[in-house]
Design an enzyme around this catalytic site. Structure first.
Site, PDB file in Angstrom:
ATOM      1  N   ASP A  89       0.833  -1.202   0.000  1.00  8.71           N
ATOM      2  CA  ASP A  89       0.000   0.000   0.000  1.00  8.71           C
ATOM      3  C   ASP A  89       0.867   1.250   0.000  1.00  8.71           C
ATOM      4  O   ASP A  89       2.018   1.230   0.460  1.00  8.71           O
ATOM      5  CB  ASP A  89      -0.910   0.008   1.233  1.00  8.71           C
ATOM      6  CG  ASP A  89      -2.137   0.902   1.070  1.00  8.71           C
ATOM      7  OD1 ASP A  89      -2.343   1.426  -0.051  1.00  8.71           O
ATOM      8  OD2 ASP A  89      -2.888   1.081   2.048  1.00  8.71           O
ATOM      9  N   THR A  90       0.301   2.329  -0.528  1.00  4.50           N
ATOM     10  CA  THR A  90       0.901   3.658  -0.454  1.00  4.50           C
ATOM     11  C   THR A  90      -0.152   4.598   0.123  1.00  4.50           C
ATOM     12  O   THR A  90      -1.336   4.257   0.191  1.00  4.50           O
ATOM     13  CB  THR A  90       1.335   4.164  -1.838  1.00  4.50           C
ATOM     14  OG1 THR A  90       0.173   4.265  -2.682  1.00  4.50           O
ATOM     15  CG2 THR A  90       2.332   3.213  -2.488  1.00  4.50           C
ATOM     16  N   ARG A  97       9.084  11.846  -6.972  1.00  8.57           N
ATOM     17  CA  ARG A  97       8.545  10.807  -7.856  1.00  8.57           C
ATOM     18  C   ARG A  97       9.300   9.494  -7.656  1.00  8.57           C
ATOM     19  O   ARG A  97      10.515   9.439  -7.809  1.00  8.57           O
ATOM     20  CB  ARG A  97       8.667  11.272  -9.307  1.00  8.57           C
ATOM     21  CG  ARG A  97       8.048  10.320 -10.312  1.00  8.57           C
ATOM     22  CD  ARG A  97       8.178  10.888 -11.712  1.00  8.57           C
ATOM     23  NE  ARG A  97       7.645   9.979 -12.709  1.00  8.57           N
ATOM     24  CZ  ARG A  97       7.665  10.227 -14.010  1.00  8.57           C
ATOM     25  NH1 ARG A  97       8.205  11.364 -14.454  1.00  8.57           N
ATOM     26  NH2 ARG A  97       7.167   9.358 -14.860  1.00  8.57           N
ATOM     27  N   ASP A 288      -6.662 -14.203   4.229  1.00  9.07           N
ATOM     28  CA  ASP A 288      -6.797 -14.533   2.815  1.00  9.07           C
ATOM     29  C   ASP A 288      -8.205 -15.076   2.573  1.00  9.07           C
ATOM     30  O   ASP A 288      -8.677 -15.936   3.328  1.00  9.07           O
ATOM     31  CB  ASP A 288      -5.746 -15.570   2.424  1.00  9.07           C
ATOM     32  CG  ASP A 288      -5.825 -15.959   0.962  1.00  9.07           C
ATOM     33  OD1 ASP A 288      -5.552 -15.091   0.111  1.00  9.07           O
ATOM     34  OD2 ASP A 288      -6.148 -17.125   0.675  1.00  9.07           O
TER      35      ASP A 288
END
EC number: 2.3.1.48
Length: 436
Positions: A89-90, A97, A288
């Site tokens: 994730d971000t 950049r 999961d």
């Protein structure tokens, strides 16, 4: 190569970054796939290790990746390694950049380079036999009276109740197991793709700068990473599979046409025969959906009734698959080109003393709110201070080395792919000159 070397190769030149690389103590656990009692080949032991990576820039966390490594020991001469990519994730709070795709790929390369024996040196057993450990150690089986006697003896002998020799080999063999296996073993990588607004950074979807992928984009994003790993890190007979539950195989094959590796197929790396029972083929990974469905089948007393083909049909009907988005299961299975030989140093990984401490450190990242930049700053500050004050260590720093090339900047002639040249679109016919 160290983790610092791996990461700096894909981060922008001259930019300063910090990284957190957490690793749990390897733990003896259940088999990844439930063994059938009729199987002739049953795992002797399965060792699970969790990795958690985070990257920081200008005092803010902006990327995290969670990976599990399973080493299955069949016998002394046979083993396999399975890398399960749990979450990436971000949060959109990086001021320079970067290529998150390349960062993710290079971290997986780092994990692939680790000698599997590294995970087998100090393994916490699933069940400890407290009767066999040294009488100098305090354990869960120690009575209050015995505990007080041990503490009094330590205080008298060394002036402290802390056993300073706890890390010595004579005590370690009482507390932990150790194994060995060949370095060149079958390696599998698998992951499940399902789009979500956030995975590891709560409320980060409220940041307009965060780039959120839809189901098809996410599948292609991960497909590119695995495809590159296949070409660069695996032998040319490696299996590569893609399954989209509920999707027509012809449609799945259309996604595979864009892959560079030629052996991609429709399916998954765990399925042997479609009519075999799902319970003996589906891996049980943390958090999961496939594992959750297996547990549901157990509650419904249907484990020995559902075949693999039925499993995939029913799985697509579950709530998390009924959102009209593309979800997929990807996997590769083969042998590495290079023999894994890296034993990570203390600069490569931080190993907390317990699972509780591991979760506490991770919580500083996953427990913040990232609707504003303050969450990213708080996470960095809390992690930095905890490591310094509680563990007497620091976040590792690095300087990026990748040169940025503008899109319109010509590629050096020596690096031009001749195959790409032959595939250029034909030039349009020149217009005839007007007659005079």
């Amino acid at each position: 190569m160290s983790l610092n070397d791996f990461l700096s190769s894909v981060l922008p030149v001259s930019e300063q970054f910090e990284y957190l690389s957490l690793q749990s103590i390897p733990l003896e656990t259940h088999a990844v796939v439930t063994p059938n009692k009729d199987d002739k080949r049953v795992p002797k032991s399965t060792i699970k290790t969790q990795h958690f990576f985070s990257l920081f820039h200008q005092g803010k966390v902006f990327f995290s990746l969670e990976v599990y490594v399973y080493v299955t020991l069949w016998d002394e001469a046979d083993a396999e390694r399975l890398i399960f990519v749990s979450k990436a994730d971000t949060n959109g709070y990086c001021n320079t950049r970067v290529s998150v795709r390349d960062i993710t790929k290079i971290i997986l390369e780092f994990i692939l380079s680790i000698d599997p024996n590294y995970y087998l040196q100090k393994v916490k057993p699933a069940i400890r036999s407290y009767k066999k450990i040294s009488p100098e150690l305090i354990s869960a089986a120690s009575t209050p009276a015995r505990t007080l006697r041990i503490l009094a003896r330590r205080l008298k002998q060394s002036g402290s109740t802390v056993l300073k020799e706890i890390e010595s080999p004579r005590f370690q063999q009482d507390l932990y197991l150790s194994f060995t296996c060949p370095r060149e073993i079958l390696t599998k990588i698998c992951l499940f793709t399902r789009p979500a607004s956030q995975y590891l950074f709560p409320d980060s979807s409220k940041n307009s700068k965060k780039h959120i992928l839809n189901g098809e984009e996410l599948m292609k994003w991960w497909g590119f990473i695995l495809d590159r790993l296949l070409i660069e890190c695996f032998q040319n007979d490696t299996q590569a599979k893609l399954r989209i539950p509920g999707e027509d195989p012809a449609r799945v094959r259309s996604y595979l046409r864009g892959m560079k590796y030629p052996l991609w197929q429709v399916g998954d790396i765990f399925t042997s025969k479609e009519n075999s029972l799902a319970v003996y083929n589906i891996p049980l990974f943390p958090d999961d959906p496939k594992a959750r469905f297996i547990h549901q089948l157990a509650e419904e007393d249907r484990l020995l009734k559902v075949s693999l083909s039925s499993f995939w049909i029913e799985l697509q009907e579950r709530q998390e698959f009924k959102l009209s988005v593309t979800s997929s299961v990807m996997g590769i299975s083969g042998y590495s080109l290079a023999t894994p030989s890296l034993f990570p140093s203390s600069a490569d990984v931080i190993v907390p003393k317990s699972r509780k401490q591991f979760r506490a450190i991770k919580k500083y990242i996953t427990g913040e709110e990232y609707d504003t930049e303050e969450g990213a700053i708080e996470a960095f500050t809390n992690i930095r201070d905890f490591l310094l004050l509680r563990m007497a260590t620091n976040l590792q720093s690095l300087t990026g080395k990748r040169e940025h090339r503008e899109r319109n900047q010509p590629v050096p002639a020596s690096n031009i792919n001749t195959l790409a040249i032959t595939m250029l679109k034909p030039r349009k016919k020149a217009k005839a000159l007007p007659k005079t």
